[in-house]
Design an enzyme around this catalytic site. Sequence first.
Site, PDB file in Angstrom:
ATOM      1  N   ASP A 100      30.607  48.889  13.290  1.00 12.62           N
ATOM      2  CA  ASP A 100      30.227  49.887  12.287  1.00 12.62           C
ATOM      3  C   ASP A 100      29.902  49.318  10.905  1.00 12.62           C
ATOM      4  O   ASP A 100      30.437  48.295  10.487  1.00 12.62           O
ATOM      5  CB  ASP A 100      31.291  50.988  12.158  1.00 12.62           C
ATOM      6  CG  ASP A 100      32.728  50.467  12.018  1.00 12.62           C
ATOM      7  OD1 ASP A 100      32.999  49.319  12.418  1.00 12.62           O
ATOM      8  OD2 ASP A 100      33.573  51.222  11.506  1.00 12.62           O
ATOM      9  N   GLU A 167      35.774  50.499  13.370  1.00 14.64           N
ATOM     10  CA  GLU A 167      36.874  49.698  12.807  1.00 14.64           C
ATOM     11  C   GLU A 167      37.188  50.169  11.398  1.00 14.64           C
ATOM     12  O   GLU A 167      38.348  50.184  10.978  1.00 14.64           O
ATOM     13  CB  GLU A 167      36.496  48.209  12.807  1.00 14.64           C
ATOM     14  CG  GLU A 167      37.627  47.278  12.405  1.00 14.64           C
ATOM     15  CD  GLU A 167      37.872  47.221  10.913  1.00 14.64           C
ATOM     16  OE1 GLU A 167      39.045  47.111  10.496  1.00 14.64           O
ATOM     17  OE2 GLU A 167      36.902  47.309  10.136  1.00 14.64           O
TER      18      GLU A 167
HETATM   19 ZN   LIG Z   1      35.634  46.545   6.461  1.00 15.55          ZN
HETATM   20 ZN   LIG Z   2      35.438  44.501   8.810  1.00 17.21          ZN
END
Ligand SMILES: [Zn+2]
Ligand SMILES: [Zn+2]
Length: 444
Positions: A100, A167
Amino acid sequence: MRTKLALICGVAALAGAGSPAAANDVRDAVTQDMPELMDLYRDLHANPELSFQEVETAAKLAKRARDLGFEVTEGVGKTGVVAVMRNGEGPVVMLRADMDGLPLVEKTGLPFASKRTAVPASGVETGVMHACGHDTHMTAWIGTAQVLAESKDQWQGTLVMILQPAEEIGEGALAMLEDGLYERFPKPDYVLGFHDAAQFPAGMIGYSPGYALANVDSVDITVPGIGGHGAYPHTTKDPVVLASAIVMKLQTLVSRESSPLDPAVVTVGSFRAGYKHNIISDEAKLQLTVRSYSDESRQLLLDGIKRIVKGEAIAAGMPDEKMPTVTVQVPYTPSTYNTPEFTEEVMAGLKSRFGDDRVMQVPSVMGGEDFGQFYRADPENVESLIFWVGGVPADDFAKAQAGEMELPSLHSPFWAPDAEKVIATASEAMIAATLDIMAPQTGG
Ligand SMILES: [Zn+2]
Ligand SMILES: [Zn+2]
């Protein structure tokens, strides 16, 4: 246990061979792939997607893994990808990259800077940028997959390569685990990942045995008051004064309750209350980030916050029905633990490959990463390691050392790593570590 022995044998075999030829083979293979990997990097960088929206990214990389001969499953944990390659008896090794980008307008000025926009959970459209370097992670993941797929005669076992979503919001690893990552696919004996680093020179590898990144808890405290006229405070219960007392008393958690030898952070990042000069508000709201390493110190901090909030409210004479509330967000991001023996074994291999001046033990950080979830899902049986790969361009690093420049951090709209160095170093390190762990067993 069996796999542990296999690892030690594997490392010993490699160290014994001293194998400069093998070392160069891996480096040469990566070097050869670099021009094409940099094309992929620029494409990923220009087209970032937000957490759990990594649809195009996942599809693009899943196709490439499939073309390399992996069995690929998409949509694991919403947008996650699992690519499996079976190659005989041996350990199961899982390599992870996260996918991401962040809700930021990119300001690097790079010719391939992102111009993308998207709508995050907040509902407000924003620019999107790979400001955490997950684009370098994914590119090195492909670089690693390519070389390992081409050199199946040099390893034995099962390779599980995963692309993890989300994440940045700390939910993607858990989403994949809850979607059966360890049940539907071969369960790993070893888990490896890396993160680019904005404080180390490009091409340096940093590692921290044991706790490497912290437990991250977000805590919301709502402090009710009894509002009224600012000129008549005796007729009110002022939540600004009460919340201020809470903020000050919270400072004693780290300074007086947790061990000085056990790192902990309690930061009040947001304090909001009131409307106007002469009105005593009827509510104050605090937002905290709470950081720790062990489960015990995490519990001590969270219990302490609840106790202090209640105690200060009682001391302020708040009635029972107006007690403050403390909400700890779920899920939280658990700390990341690098299993020490495994970490040292892998790093010994990387030191002999890259040299002591490029591979260094570095202090742990109080930042968070949900990579730790893969270890926590089965701590008895999983060996785990995430390491740093420095990304600061050499010129910038020298200028910063000389005090002539401030370096941008990760998550800065100006973060522009020396991607070529990061990708080449990380790919070589990942391939070499995997080959060490999965070295074919000859003889007894
Ligand atoms: Zn990050
Ligand atoms: Zn990261």
